[in-house]
Design a protein around this motif. Structure first.
Motif, PDB file in Angstrom:
ATOM      1  N   LEU A 137       0.831  -1.201   0.000  1.00 47.70           N
ATOM      2  CA  LEU A 137       0.000   0.000   0.000  1.00 47.70           C
ATOM      3  C   LEU A 137       0.867   1.253   0.000  1.00 47.70           C
ATOM      4  CD1 LEU A 137      -2.685   1.442   0.043  1.00 47.70           C
ATOM      5  CD2 LEU A 137      -2.789   1.114   2.526  1.00 47.70           C
ATOM      6  N   ARG A 138       1.964   1.233   0.735  1.00 52.09           N
ATOM      7  CA  ARG A 138       2.878   2.373   0.712  1.00 52.09           C
ATOM      8  C   ARG A 138       3.354   2.659  -0.719  1.00 52.09           C
ATOM      9  NH1 ARG A 138       5.857   4.237   5.213  1.00 52.09           N
ATOM     10  NH2 ARG A 138       5.207   3.347   7.219  1.00 52.09           N
ATOM     11  N   ARG A 139       3.725   1.602  -1.438  1.00 49.06           N
ATOM     12  CA  ARG A 139       4.205   1.785  -2.807  1.00 49.06           C
ATOM     13  C   ARG A 139       3.083   2.276  -3.713  1.00 49.06           C
ATOM     14  NH1 ARG A 139       6.603  -3.341  -2.004  1.00 49.06           N
ATOM     15  NH2 ARG A 139       5.193  -4.267  -3.555  1.00 49.06           N
ATOM     16  N   SER A 194      -9.918   9.101   9.192  1.00 49.77           N
ATOM     17  CA  SER A 194      -9.148   7.868   9.242  1.00 49.77           C
ATOM     18  C   SER A 194      -7.670   8.196   9.352  1.00 49.77           C
ATOM     19  CB  SER A 194      -9.407   7.060   7.963  1.00 49.77           C
ATOM     20  OG  SER A 194      -8.433   6.070   7.762  1.00 49.77           O
ATOM     21  N   PRO A 195      -6.854   7.326   9.957  1.00 53.83           N
ATOM     22  CA  PRO A 195      -5.405   7.558   9.964  1.00 53.83           C
ATOM     23  C   PRO A 195      -4.828   7.677   8.554  1.00 53.83           C
ATOM     24  CG  PRO A 195      -5.971   5.822  11.518  1.00 53.83           C
ATOM     25  CD  PRO A 195      -7.222   6.129  10.746  1.00 53.83           C
ATOM     26  N   LEU A 196      -5.518   7.091   7.579  1.00 54.87           N
ATOM     27  CA  LEU A 196      -5.093   7.199   6.185  1.00 54.87           C
ATOM     28  C   LEU A 196      -5.573   8.488   5.523  1.00 54.87           C
ATOM     29  CD1 LEU A 196      -5.736   3.515   5.103  1.00 54.87           C
ATOM     30  CD2 LEU A 196      -3.643   4.778   4.542  1.00 54.87           C
ATOM     31  N   PHE A 197      -6.424   9.244   6.183  1.00 55.16           N
ATOM     32  CA  PHE A 197      -7.107  10.384   5.577  1.00 55.16           C
ATOM     33  C   PHE A 197      -7.673   9.965   4.216  1.00 55.16           C
ATOM     34  CE2 PHE A 197      -5.049  12.527   8.970  1.00 55.16           C
ATOM     35  CZ  PHE A 197      -5.921  13.558   9.280  1.00 55.16           C
ATOM     36  N   ALA A 198      -8.417   8.843   4.275  1.00 48.19           N
ATOM     37  CA  ALA A 198      -9.108   8.281   3.124  1.00 48.19           C
ATOM     38  C   ALA A 198     -10.603   8.321   3.393  1.00 48.19           C
ATOM     39  CB  ALA A 198      -8.651   6.842   2.891  1.00 48.19           C
ATOM     40  N   PRO A 199     -11.423   8.205   2.354  1.00 45.84           N
ATOM     41  CA  PRO A 199     -12.879   8.233   2.554  1.00 45.84           C
ATOM     42  C   PRO A 199     -13.335   7.128   3.492  1.00 45.84           C
ATOM     43  CG  PRO A 199     -12.342   8.407   0.224  1.00 45.84           C
ATOM     44  CD  PRO A 199     -11.071   8.072   0.928  1.00 45.84           C
ATOM     45  N   ASN A 200     -14.291   7.461   4.353  1.00 49.94           N
ATOM     46  CA  ASN A 200     -14.914   6.473   5.223  1.00 49.94           C
ATOM     47  C   ASN A 200     -16.250   6.071   4.607  1.00 49.94           C
ATOM     48  OD1 ASN A 200     -16.776   6.619   8.297  1.00 49.94           O
ATOM     49  ND2 ASN A 200     -15.667   4.866   7.491  1.00 49.94           N
ATOM     50  N   LEU A 201     -16.357   4.805   4.190  1.00 49.51           N
ATOM     51  CA  LEU A 201     -17.598   4.266   3.643  1.00 49.51           C
ATOM     52  C   LEU A 201     -17.860   2.943   4.360  1.00 49.51           C
ATOM     53  CD1 LEU A 201     -19.854   4.602   1.565  1.00 49.51           C
ATOM     54  CD2 LEU A 201     -18.424   3.370  -0.084  1.00 49.51           C
ATOM     55  N   TRP A 207      -1.779  -1.368   9.885  1.00 48.62           N
ATOM     56  CA  TRP A 207      -1.249  -0.162   9.249  1.00 48.62           C
ATOM     57  C   TRP A 207      -0.630   0.786  10.273  1.00 48.62           C
ATOM     58  CZ3 TRP A 207       0.217   1.494   4.699  1.00 48.62           C
ATOM     59  CH2 TRP A 207       0.282   2.860   4.415  1.00 48.62           C
ATOM     60  N   THR A 208      -1.225   0.853  11.471  1.00 53.79           N
ATOM     61  CA  THR A 208      -0.764   1.792  12.504  1.00 53.79           C
ATOM     62  C   THR A 208       0.049   1.105  13.600  1.00 53.79           C
ATOM     63  OG1 THR A 208      -2.849   1.521  13.738  1.00 53.79           O
ATOM     64  CG2 THR A 208      -2.752   3.307  12.119  1.00 53.79           C
ATOM     65  N   LEU A 244       3.492   7.862   8.786  1.00 56.49           N
ATOM     66  CA  LEU A 244       2.731   7.109   7.802  1.00 56.49           C
ATOM     67  C   LEU A 244       2.323   7.989   6.627  1.00 56.49           C
ATOM     68  CD1 LEU A 244       0.274   4.919   9.924  1.00 56.49           C
ATOM     69  CD2 LEU A 244       2.180   4.117   8.508  1.00 56.49           C
ATOM     70  N   PRO A 245       2.419   7.478   5.395  1.00 59.84           N
ATOM     71  CA  PRO A 245       1.856   8.223   4.257  1.00 59.84           C
ATOM     72  C   PRO A 245       0.341   8.244   4.372  1.00 59.84           C
ATOM     73  CG  PRO A 245       2.514   6.035   3.557  1.00 59.84           C
ATOM     74  CD  PRO A 245       2.986   6.184   4.985  1.00 59.84           C
ATOM     75  N   THR A 246      -0.279   9.239   3.791  1.00 64.21           N
ATOM     76  CA  THR A 246      -1.735   9.351   3.839  1.00 64.21           C
ATOM     77  C   THR A 246      -2.293   9.451   2.421  1.00 64.21           C
ATOM     78  OG1 THR A 246      -1.526  11.753   4.118  1.00 64.21           O
ATOM     79  CG2 THR A 246      -1.846  10.429   6.110  1.00 64.21           C
TER      80      THR A 246
END
Length: 380
Positions: free
Chosen positions: A33-35, A58-65, A120-121, A128-130
């Motif tokens: 996922l990092r790559r 989210s820690p990923l700063f990704a959409p929450n669905l 991931w955490t 961590l990348p986001t």
């Protein structure tokens, strides 16, 4: 951090090593996922945990669905079926059945992050990348580079208590404004600032204080007004309504004062300020036909985002477009733009006041932006 450095971190960098997909049989590990987050190709990441678990971000700063909504709503978030899509759960295995359901519906590039958010955490979140640049990080970069002026809650209370010529503009959504705001504030969502400013602040002598819940939308809003060349003194309220409550001051509730219709004089002033704000910006202007052709392209994701108010969108909008209030895009773009590397077409009326504000700041976050300006008042 400067906005130029933010732009570099927001745009997907070129990978130094090719992505290894030979072992991608429906699951990927954190290193993969990092790559993928760095390879520059289109990528969707969905945090499918319950909303009350994810909270603000989210820690990923990704959409929450949430998992139970994915199958019904994924077309809204990830329009193309062939986009790499990573499902991230709470380490409870919830992503597997969801991935199977999506695969059965023709989405063949769906992957599950092994171990989910706990894995991931596992070593912390600091480095961590986001998926997207956090709004706070972005706004603090703006503040530090531009030296955006601020006032504290105590200073604002003193000004209003002394009868100073000051107006507070709350740049959150109207539902957030209604739930609680600094007494006497006017609700003007962030993307509406230039369009509504002349009506809300008729005097050049008024001190304008821009507020939100904490920092991001207030900083961006204040700097937007400054960059657009308004003659007023402009500051942001440090820590917003949070600070107001920390001073043991009461918030006002209800839609006590919100923006009204825009008259022609205000629209003309807005156009002048758009030109000042956008003097160094260069965005493609596209037609309806081009935008719709892009949206139908099987090889590239394009979002058609109408940044006008929900009321305007409900009255009339272009087929295939979705309403995305511009102020929200500035602070939490990942809640709408779920495919990294997608094209984004911002739709507005001919004044371009909302789209220009949103485009001005989103370009620093690495998005490929085009503008579609449409005469919604014309008969078709």
């Amino acid at each position: 951090m400067s906005t130029s450095s933010i732009e570099k971190s927001a745009a997907a960098p070129h990978a130094t090593d090719p992505v290894n997909t030979e072992n991608a049989t429906g699951t990927i590990d954190s290193e993969t996922l990092r790559r993928w987050l760095a390879d520059g190709d289109e990528l969707a990441v969905l945090d499918i945990r319950p909303g009350d678990v994810v909270g603000y971000a989210s820690p990923l700063f990704a959409p929450n669905l949430p998992a139970e909504r994915v199958a019904a709503e994924i077309d809204r978030f990830v329009p193309r079926k062939l986009v790499r899509t990573v499902l991230v759960d709470g380490g409870d295995g919830a992503a597997g059945p969801v991935a199977d359901e999506l695969a059965a519906a023709g989405r063949t590039e769906v992957y599950v992050l092994t171990g989910g958010i706990p894995e991931w955490t596992r070593e912390g979140t600091e480095d961590l990348p986001t998926f997207d640049v956090p709004g706070l990080t972005f706004s603090l970069g703006i503040r530090d580079e531009r030296e955006t002026p601020s006032v504290t809650a105590a200073e604002l209370e003193k000004l209003t208590g002394e009868g100073a010529d000051v107006v507070v503009i709350d740049t959150r959504t109207l539902p957030e404004f209604t739930a609680g705001h600094v007494p006497g504030a006017v609700g003007v969502p962030g993307a509406e600032l230039l369009l509504r400013f002349a009506d809300v602040v008729p005097s050049p002598d008024t001190h304008v204080v821009v507020s939100c819940a904490e920092l991001p939308r207030a900083i961006i809003g204040a700097q937007t007004l400054i960059d657009a060349g308004v003659p007023n003194k402009v500051s942001y309220l440090h820590e917003g309504t949070k600070a107001w409550k920390q001073e043991n001051l009461e918030l006002e509730t209800g839609a006590t004062a919100v923006y009204g219709p825009v008259d022609e004089a205000a629209r003309e002033r807005a156009a002048e300020r758009v030109r000042a704000l956008s003097a160094d910006d260069e965005f493609d202007r596209v037609t309806v036909e081009t935008a719709q052709a892009w949206a139908a392209d099987p090889d590239r994701t394009t979002y058609l985002l109408d940044v006008r108010t929900p009321e305007e969108f409900a009255q009339q909008h272009l087929p295939g477009s979705i309403n995305a209030e511009g102020g929200q895009l500035l602070g939490v773009s990942y809640r709408t733009i779920a495919v990294r590397g997608a094209r984004v077409v911002l739709i507005d009326d001919l004044t371009a006041a909302r789209a220009s504000v949103v485009a001005h700041w989103l370009q620093h976050r690495g998005f490929e932006i085009a503008l579609l300006l449409h005469d919604f008042g014309a008969q078709h």
